[in-house]
Every structure is written in structure tokens, then in C-alpha cells.
Design an enzyme around this catalytic site. Structure first.
Site, PDB file in Angstrom:
ATOM      1  N   ARG A  68       0.855  -1.199   0.000  1.00 53.45           N
ATOM      2  CA  ARG A  68       0.000   0.000   0.000  1.00 53.45           C
ATOM      3  C   ARG A  68       0.885   1.240   0.000  1.00 53.45           C
ATOM      4  O   ARG A  68       1.698   1.447   0.895  1.00 53.45           O
ATOM      5  CB  ARG A  68      -0.894  -0.007   1.229  1.00 53.45           C
ATOM      6  N   ARG A 182      -4.351   3.154  17.326  1.00 51.18           N
ATOM      7  CA  ARG A 182      -5.117   2.533  16.237  1.00 51.18           C
ATOM      8  C   ARG A 182      -4.823   3.303  14.965  1.00 51.18           C
ATOM      9  O   ARG A 182      -4.100   4.285  14.973  1.00 51.18           O
ATOM     10  CB  ARG A 182      -6.609   2.658  16.606  1.00 51.18           C
ATOM     11  N   LYS A 183      -5.460   2.900  13.854  1.00 48.53           N
ATOM     12  CA  LYS A 183      -5.291   3.652  12.611  1.00 48.53           C
ATOM     13  C   LYS A 183      -5.843   5.077  12.762  1.00 48.53           C
ATOM     14  O   LYS A 183      -6.604   5.363  13.696  1.00 48.53           O
ATOM     15  CB  LYS A 183      -6.009   2.945  11.460  1.00 48.53           C
ATOM     16  N   GLY A 437     -16.870  -5.672   1.855  1.00 49.29           N
ATOM     17  CA  GLY A 437     -16.926  -7.116   2.076  1.00 49.29           C
ATOM     18  C   GLY A 437     -17.164  -7.558   3.503  1.00 49.29           C
ATOM     19  O   GLY A 437     -17.404  -8.740   3.761  1.00 49.29           O
ATOM     20  N   CYS A 442     -14.478  -0.600   4.593  1.00 45.73           N
ATOM     21  CA  CYS A 442     -13.481   0.067   3.746  1.00 45.73           C
ATOM     22  C   CYS A 442     -14.127   0.647   2.482  1.00 45.73           C
ATOM     23  O   CYS A 442     -13.661   1.635   1.928  1.00 45.73           O
ATOM     24  CB  CYS A 442     -12.391  -0.915   3.345  1.00 45.73           C
ATOM     25  N   GLY A 443     -15.193   0.013   2.010  1.00 50.13           N
ATOM     26  CA  GLY A 443     -15.900   0.506   0.818  1.00 50.13           C
ATOM     27  C   GLY A 443     -16.946   1.560   1.146  1.00 50.13           C
ATOM     28  O   GLY A 443     -17.730   1.952   0.291  1.00 50.13           O
TER      29      GLY A 443
HETATM   30 FE1  SRM Z   1      -9.679  -0.647   5.194  1.00 47.41          FE
HETATM   31  C1  SRM Z   1      -8.533  -3.007   7.264  1.00 47.41           C
HETATM   32  C2  SRM Z   1      -8.532  -2.332   2.573  1.00 47.41           C
HETATM   33  C3  SRM Z   1     -10.133   2.110   3.301  1.00 47.41           C
HETATM   34  C4  SRM Z   1     -11.699   0.682   7.635  1.00 47.41           C
HETATM   35  N1  SRM Z   1      -8.634  -2.350   4.987  1.00 47.41           N
HETATM   36  C5  SRM Z   1      -8.224  -3.173   5.978  1.00 47.41           C
HETATM   37  C6  SRM Z   1      -7.277  -4.252   5.469  1.00 47.41           C
HETATM   38  C7  SRM Z   1      -5.887  -3.740   5.642  1.00 47.41           C
HETATM   39  C8  SRM Z   1      -7.459  -5.590   6.225  1.00 47.41           C
HETATM   40  C9  SRM Z   1      -6.414  -6.592   5.833  1.00 47.41           C
HETATM   41  O1  SRM Z   1      -5.327  -6.605   6.407  1.00 47.41           O
HETATM   42  O2  SRM Z   1      -6.695  -7.392   4.962  1.00 47.41           O
HETATM   43  C10 SRM Z   1      -7.757  -4.306   4.007  1.00 47.41           C
HETATM   44  C11 SRM Z   1      -6.704  -4.718   3.006  1.00 47.41           C
HETATM   45  C12 SRM Z   1      -7.326  -5.596   1.939  1.00 47.41           C
HETATM   46  C13 SRM Z   1      -6.542  -5.612   0.669  1.00 47.41           C
HETATM   47  O3  SRM Z   1      -5.802  -6.591   0.423  1.00 47.41           O
HETATM   48  O4  SRM Z   1      -6.715  -4.695  -0.120  1.00 47.41           O
HETATM   49  C14 SRM Z   1      -8.325  -2.915   3.832  1.00 47.41           C
HETATM   50  N2  SRM Z   1      -9.272  -0.165   3.338  1.00 47.41           N
HETATM   51  C15 SRM Z   1      -8.911  -1.037   2.368  1.00 47.41           C
HETATM   52  C16 SRM Z   1      -8.973  -0.401   0.995  1.00 47.41           C
HETATM   53  C17 SRM Z   1      -7.920  -0.925   0.031  1.00 47.41           C
HETATM   54  C18 SRM Z   1     -10.381  -0.603   0.400  1.00 47.41           C
HETATM   55  C19 SRM Z   1     -10.461  -0.285  -1.071  1.00 47.41           C
HETATM   56  O5  SRM Z   1     -10.666  -1.247  -1.841  1.00 47.41           O
HETATM   57  O6  SRM Z   1     -10.314   0.850  -1.457  1.00 47.41           O
HETATM   58  C20 SRM Z   1      -8.817   1.076   1.395  1.00 47.41           C
HETATM   59  C21 SRM Z   1      -7.386   1.504   1.499  1.00 47.41           C
HETATM   60  C22 SRM Z   1      -7.252   2.955   1.815  1.00 47.41           C
HETATM   61  C23 SRM Z   1      -5.830   3.433   1.797  1.00 47.41           C
HETATM   62  O7  SRM Z   1      -5.344   3.711   0.683  1.00 47.41           O
HETATM   63  O8  SRM Z   1      -5.215   3.520   2.851  1.00 47.41           O
HETATM   64  C24 SRM Z   1      -9.441   1.046   2.788  1.00 47.41           C
HETATM   65  N3  SRM Z   1     -10.648   1.109   5.471  1.00 47.41           N
HETATM   66  C25 SRM Z   1     -10.808   2.061   4.514  1.00 47.41           C
HETATM   67  C26 SRM Z   1     -11.804   3.004   4.932  1.00 47.41           C
HETATM   68  C27 SRM Z   1     -12.367   4.152   4.086  1.00 47.41           C
HETATM   69  C28 SRM Z   1     -11.767   5.486   4.346  1.00 47.41           C
HETATM   70  O9  SRM Z   1     -10.711   5.621   4.954  1.00 47.41           O
HETATM   71  O10 SRM Z   1     -12.409   6.434   3.904  1.00 47.41           O
HETATM   72  C29 SRM Z   1     -12.243   2.587   6.173  1.00 47.41           C
HETATM   73  C30 SRM Z   1     -13.375   3.213   7.034  1.00 47.41           C
HETATM   74  C31 SRM Z   1     -12.958   4.538   7.583  1.00 47.41           C
HETATM   75  C32 SRM Z   1     -12.200   4.453   8.868  1.00 47.41           C
HETATM   76  O11 SRM Z   1     -11.163   3.795   8.919  1.00 47.41           O
HETATM   77  O12 SRM Z   1     -12.631   5.072   9.835  1.00 47.41           O
HETATM   78  C33 SRM Z   1     -11.512   1.392   6.504  1.00 47.41           C
HETATM   79  N4  SRM Z   1     -10.013  -1.084   7.169  1.00 47.41           N
HETATM   80  C34 SRM Z   1     -10.927  -0.470   7.980  1.00 47.41           C
HETATM   81  C35 SRM Z   1     -10.994  -1.160   9.225  1.00 47.41           C
HETATM   82  C36 SRM Z   1     -11.880  -0.797  10.451  1.00 47.41           C
HETATM   83  C37 SRM Z   1     -11.139   0.177  11.313  1.00 47.41           C
HETATM   84  C38 SRM Z   1     -11.573   0.174  12.751  1.00 47.41           C
HETATM   85  O13 SRM Z   1     -11.369   1.202  13.413  1.00 47.41           O
HETATM   86  O14 SRM Z   1     -12.065  -0.844  13.248  1.00 47.41           O
HETATM   87  C39 SRM Z   1     -10.083  -2.239   9.139  1.00 47.41           C
HETATM   88  C40 SRM Z   1      -9.780  -3.305  10.212  1.00 47.41           C
HETATM   89  C41 SRM Z   1      -8.757  -2.846  11.193  1.00 47.41           C
HETATM   90  O15 SRM Z   1      -8.105  -1.804  11.039  1.00 47.41           O
HETATM   91  O16 SRM Z   1      -8.598  -3.572  12.172  1.00 47.41           O
HETATM   92  C42 SRM Z   1      -9.498  -2.162   7.842  1.00 47.41           C
HETATM   93 FE1  SF4 Z   2     -13.604  -5.936   4.976  1.00 47.02          FE
HETATM   94 FE2  SF4 Z   2     -12.036  -3.913   4.286  1.00 47.02          FE
HETATM   95 FE3  SF4 Z   2     -11.405  -6.383   3.587  1.00 47.02          FE
HETATM   96 FE4  SF4 Z   2     -13.431  -5.113   2.401  1.00 47.02          FE
HETATM   97  S1  SF4 Z   2     -11.257  -4.600   2.286  1.00 47.02           S
HETATM   98  S2  SF4 Z   2     -13.456  -7.183   3.117  1.00 47.02           S
HETATM   99  S3  SF4 Z   2     -14.308  -4.011   4.163  1.00 47.02           S
HETATM  100  S4  SF4 Z   2     -11.484  -5.510   5.659  1.00 47.02           S
END
Ligand code: SRM
Ligand code: SF4
Length: 515
Positions: A68, A182-183, A437, A442-443
């Protein structure tokens, strides 16, 4: 000593491993990891600490990692895009890239043995993936039209870059901010349409006039998680568009780092700390850390437009120049697409490519005289400037193809269902359908007209992939989060449900079939 042990006892497992060894230290171990191979390295380094340098182990595709990036304000150069293309090209069918919901790029198929070389290549073109995962600040978003939009209030590019440089020590890694509870998400909006979804960031700056001077009102605590989702609330602070933005981000991050809640990881995001302190006390502590009085917020902010999607051809504020927004279906790019985008940005524009939080791409600075030739490029047949209304506004997270949290497959399913709906329905306007998903969101299903959140449900006595449906999300001015309206629809039964929602709520009309 006893006190220290007692304190560790109350920490969750993530806090324990961070206390044992800071995530950023893996930066110095990458050559060693490359030699050892992924199967031989420490499990915590593999599954967690590597994320501090943006390298994500994917249990779904063992041995093929995701990287990333950081793309401040969603802007990259054609040379940077070409380097990213060369990297994923090396991995053949395994290699591709996704534009993310934070205006960013993720690379796939990466082998650990190649990471040291890949990082050297990043450095040569000014790219970094540092601190892009786990308990770090994510990519900092800004208006994709920064510096191009005639109606823009503040060009955020420099500020976004400065905030990123402060947090990451100019891409080299900054141990000051690698152990947050956290993030953390930051957005800086300079336009009138809230193109960054300010409301869902831990800190967002939105343009506002105070006593005739243009600056930013600050909102804090917005976030989504499986446990709780909340829109950001006003900090009751206003800052001018200068170093104060960087200093305020620093102050909030320091307070979050030092006082944020670390016992229960489900309750560690900034909003939980704000709840515990109360917004007034939180503000007072931030002000003290900031080191000087913070002006109170301006009465109104300047977000007064509906959100734009930037797809299509638009004149820039610079005479005779245009930007063209291309629709990238579900944000997925392959090496040849990336080479093409780089080439087209060089041939027609100023070698610049921009990304949007809707997972699309923009090529800027195309002279009027070059527009027709640009629009005749074959890539535009796939990356359209005028996609069908439902396709146009489709967003999807990664889903089960690569993400081990996923409860369902998202991207491919999202595309297939949209195609079927478009075959059946006449749409008067785009409807923003967001797929995610799992409840991590994240979506961003809560910002959508129709949000679909993966779940497991039962059909004919069997566990099957399903979705919970969200509606009512509003973006741009007066943004508000949608809520869950239906639970547990099997994905196989979703098509008629969506068709009805589109007809009932979004003026879709069934197409007349000629016989
Ligand atoms: Fe996300 C975790 C993908 C935007 C909330 N997110 C993950 C992980 C890293 C989980 C993992 O290790 O597999 C996903 C990686 C999957 C992969 O292989 O791609 C993942 N998040 C994404 C992306 C790629 C979705 C997308 O297809 O666009 C986005 C990457 C953004 C970036 O460039 O950094 C992405 N994630 C978001 C957003 C949207 C936003 O920021 O506007 C959110 C909700 C907003 C927020 O964070 O407040 C989001 N992601 C999470 C969470 C829940 C956070 C929490 O506080 O519980 C997780 C799980 C965690 O962190 O434990 C997570
Ligand atoms: Fe769940 Fe984020 Fe993975 Fe999508 S990319 S399946 S919302 S953790």
C-alpha cells in the site's frame, strides 16, 4: 517495574507486540527477510509489523504480498506510475493494482524477496509506502482538483504534503507516530464539494472564512469500524491555511498517542477518547499541546455544493487547459493500463495523474488543441468518460479475492450485478452503490445511496454469502451517514431487491424490451 508489568497486563495483544518491538524497525530488516523468505520470518513481523512499511501479508494468497503506497492528495507523476506498472508487470497474472477509497494505490502479487529492490525504485522516483498500514496515519486525502478548480478556495497540495512529511519524516519513517492506539485518517478539503468525505475522517479540515480570512474549520473523530460508525464532530477550532494545519495535526496526534485508549482495540479510535474526555476538555488539551490559543470555529463552512465525481471533460482555471476524469471500473488496474495512463499523461497533459476516493483517475492539463486526440485514445473505450449511470458511481472494497476479513466476494460481483441492472433499467441519474466485504466498511457503504455490506446469511438451510443494505448516505454539503435498512439478503437474491430499490427510490424505469 511492577507498575510496568501491571500496565502490560491490561494491554491487548497488538499493544504488547508493539511494546516489544516497534513496527518501523522492520525497515532495517528487509534485506534479511528477503534472504530468509516469508515462510521463515517471525510470524508477528510477517503478519503485522511489515504493514508499518506498507507491506501486507495476504493469507488468501500466501507468498504474494500487497504493498500500500502513500499518494498525498491522490497525485502522482507519470514516472511514478510507470515504476508501479513495471513492478506489477513482473508478476504476470498475479500482479495488478487497485485505486483505493483513500485516493491511493495498492500493488498486488509482490514477492518479499523483491521488496528491498522495489523500495529502492520507490526512492528513486520519490514514492513511499511507509506507515500506510496498522496503527499509523493513512494516506492523506485532498480535493482531486486542487490547483485546477476555478471555484477552489484553498489549494491543499502543499499542506497535504507537509502533513505527510511531518508524520513520516519525509517518507523515511518517523518513530514519533508509529505507535498510535489505532489507525488514523486525515483529510484536507480545499473545494466547495467535500470531495474527501470530511465527515468520515479522524481529523478533517474544511474551508471556512473567519473575520474575512480564509482558513479551515476543524472536525474530529469521524470513523467507521465494525463496532461503531460516527460522523466527525466540530472541534470548535479554526486555523489559517499555513503551518498551523501541520502543527494542529501534530498536536492531535500527540494527544491521541499519549492519551488514546489502548486496552480494548475495539474502542481505540479517536472518537472514543473524545467521548471519554468530552469535546470541550479534549479541545482544551489539544490547545495546550498546540502551544497557543486556538481560534474558535467560523460560524459556517464553505461546503455548499453537491459532491462532484469528476468523470468527463472539464475546463481548468488555467485558460485553454482541461482535466479529464476516466472511470476505472472498481478501481482495478493492470500493468498495461498503468503504462497507458502514464503515456497519455505525458503525451497530452503535464505528466500528472490524479486519483479520486471513488477509485477513478484524472489526467490534468490537457490543452484544448489536444483534447480530440486524447478522447480518441483506445484506453477510453474501457476507462470511459461517460459510463452508464450505475457503473459511473460504483465503488467496491477489495473483498475475498485478496482480503482475509472478507465475508463475501465484492469487486467482480459488484461489476456483474451492475451490468445486469443496467441491461434492465433506464436510470435518469447515477446512484452511488458502494460494496464492502465486511463490517470494517473500507468501501464506505454508509456514505452511499445504496450501501451493501458483506455478511453470512442462510438460504435453503445453507450458509451463503449475503449483504446488509444501507441507505440514506448523503455526501457533499450536509453530508450524513446512511443506516442499515435490510439485513441478510443472499447475494444470489440481490438483483431483484436492488432493481426494486432503484425503481422505488431512484426513479429507475424498466427498459422496454423489443420483440
Ligand atoms: Fe480498510 C482493514 C482495505 C479504506 C476501515 N482495509 C483493511 C485491510 C488492511 C485488512 C487486511 O489486512 O486485509 C484491508 C486490506 C485488503 C486488501 O488486500 O486490499 C483494507 N481499506 C482497504 C482499501 C484498500 C479498500 C479499497 O478497496 O479501497 C482502502 C485503502 C485505503 C488506503 O489507501 O489507505 C481502505 N478502510 C478504509 C476506509 C475508508 C476510508 O478511509 O475512507 C475505512 C473506514 C474509515 C475508517 O477507517 O474510519 C476502513 N479497514 C478499515 C478497518 C476498520 C477500522 C476500525 O477502526 O475498526 C479495518 C480493520 C482494522 O483496522 O482492524 C481495515
Ligand atoms: Fe472488509 Fe475492508 Fe477487507 Fe473489504 S477490504 S473485506 S471491508 S477488511
Amino acid at each position: 517495574m511492577v507498575e510496568a508489568i501491571e500496565k502490560t497486563k491490561t494491554l491487548n495483544k497488538f499493544e504488547k507486540f508493539k511494546a516489544e518491538k516497534d513496527g518501523l524497525t522492520v525497515k532495517e530488516e528487509l534485506e534479511k527477510f528477503a534472504e530468509l523468505g516469508w515462510e521463515a520470518i517471525d510470524k508477528t513481523d510477517l503478519e503485522h509489523r511489515l504493514k508499518w512499511v506498507g507491506v501486507f501479508y495476504r493469507p488468501v494468497t500466501p507468498g504474494k504480498f500487497m504493498v500500500r503506497m502513500r499518494m498525498p492528495n491522490g497525485i502522482l507523476t507519470s514516472s511514478q506510475m510507470r515504476v508501479l506498472a513495471e513492478i506489477v508487470q513482473r508478476y504476470g497474472d498475479d500482479g495488478n493494482a487497485d485505486i483505493t477509497t483513500r485516493q491511493n494505490i495498492q500493488l498486488r502479487g509482490i514477492r518479499l524477496e523483491d521488496v528491498p529492490d522495489i523500495f529502492r525504485r520507490f526512492e528513486q522516483v520519490g514514492l513511499t509506502s511507509v506507515q500506510s498500514g496498522m496503527d499509523n496515519v493513512r494516506n492523506i486525502t485532498g480535493s482531486p482538483m486542487a490547483g485546477l478548480d476555478a471555484n477552489e478556495l484553498i489549494d491543499t497540495r502543499k499542506l497535504v504534503r507537509e502533513v505527510q512529511d511531518m508524520i513520516t519524516n519525509t517518507g523515511n519513517g518517523n518513530a514519533q507516530f508509529t505507535n498510535l492506539p489505532r489507525k488514523f485518517n486525515i483529510a484536507i478539503e480545499g473545494g466547495r464539494d467535500n470531495s474527501v468525505h470530511a465527515e468520515i475522517n479522524d481529523i478533517a479540515f474544511v474551508p471556512a472564512y473567519k473575520d474575512g480570512q480564509l482558513g479551515f474549520n476543524v472536525v474530529v473523530g469521524g470513523f467507521f469500524s465494525a463496532k461503531r460508525c460516527d460522523a466527525a464532530i466540530p472541534l470548535n477550532a479554526w486555523v489559517p491555511p499555513n503551518d498551523d494545519v501541520v502543527d494542529l495535526c501534530r498536536a492531535i496526534l500527540e494527544v491521541y498517542r499519549d492519551r488514546g485508549l489502548r486496552a480494548n482495540r475495539q474502542k481505540s479510535r479517536l472518537m472514543w477518547l473524545i467521548d471519554e474526555l468530552g469535546i470541550e476538555q479534549f479541545r482544551a488539551i489539544i490547545e495546550e499541546q498546540f502551544g497557543r490559543p486556538l481560534a474558535t470555529a467560523a460560524e459556517d463552512d464553505e461546503i455548499d455544493w453537491d459532491k462532484r465525481d469528476h468523470i468527463g471533460v472539464y475546463p481548468q482555471k488555467q485558460p485553454e487547459l482541461n482535466y479529464v476524469g476516466l472511470h476505472i471500473p472498481i478501481g482495478r488496474l493492470y500493468a498495461e493500463d498503468m503504462f497507458e495512463l502514464a503515456r497519455m499523461a505525458e503525451v497530452y497533459g503535464s505528466s500528472e495523474i490524479r486519483l479520486t476516493v471513488e477509485q477513478n483517475a484524472i489526467i490534468s492539463n490537457i490543452p484544448d488543441s489536444r483534447l480530440d486526440a486524447f478522447l480518441a485514445e483506445p484506453l477510453l473505450e474501457r476507462f470511459s468518460i461517460n459510463p452508464d449511470p450505475l457503473t459511473r458511481a460504483l465503488v467496491s472494497c477489495t473483498g475475498s479475492q485478496f482480503c482475509n476479513f472478507a465475508l463475501i466476494e465484492t469487486k467482480n460481483r459488484a461489476l456483474a450485478i451492475i451490468k445486469s441492472l443496467e441491461a434492465e433499467l433506464e436510470m435518469p441519474r447515477p446512484v452511488r452503490i458502494h460494496w464492502t466485504g465486511c463490517p470494517n466498511s473500507c468501501g464506505q457503504p454508509q456514505v452511499a445511496d445504496i450501501g451493501l455490506m458483506g455478511t453470512k446469511t442462510r438460504k435453503d438451510g445453507k450458509a451463503v454469502e449475503g449483504v446488509d443494505i444501507y441507505m440514506g448516505g448523503k455526501v457533499g454539503k450536509d453530508a450524513q451517514l446512511g443506516t442499515c435498512v435490510q439485513k441478510g439478503i443472499a447475494c444470489d437474491d440481490l438483483l431483484p431487491v436492488l432493481r426494486n430499490l432503484l425503481i422505488e427510490h431512484f426513479e429507475a424505469k424498466p427498459k422496454t424490451v423489443c420483440v
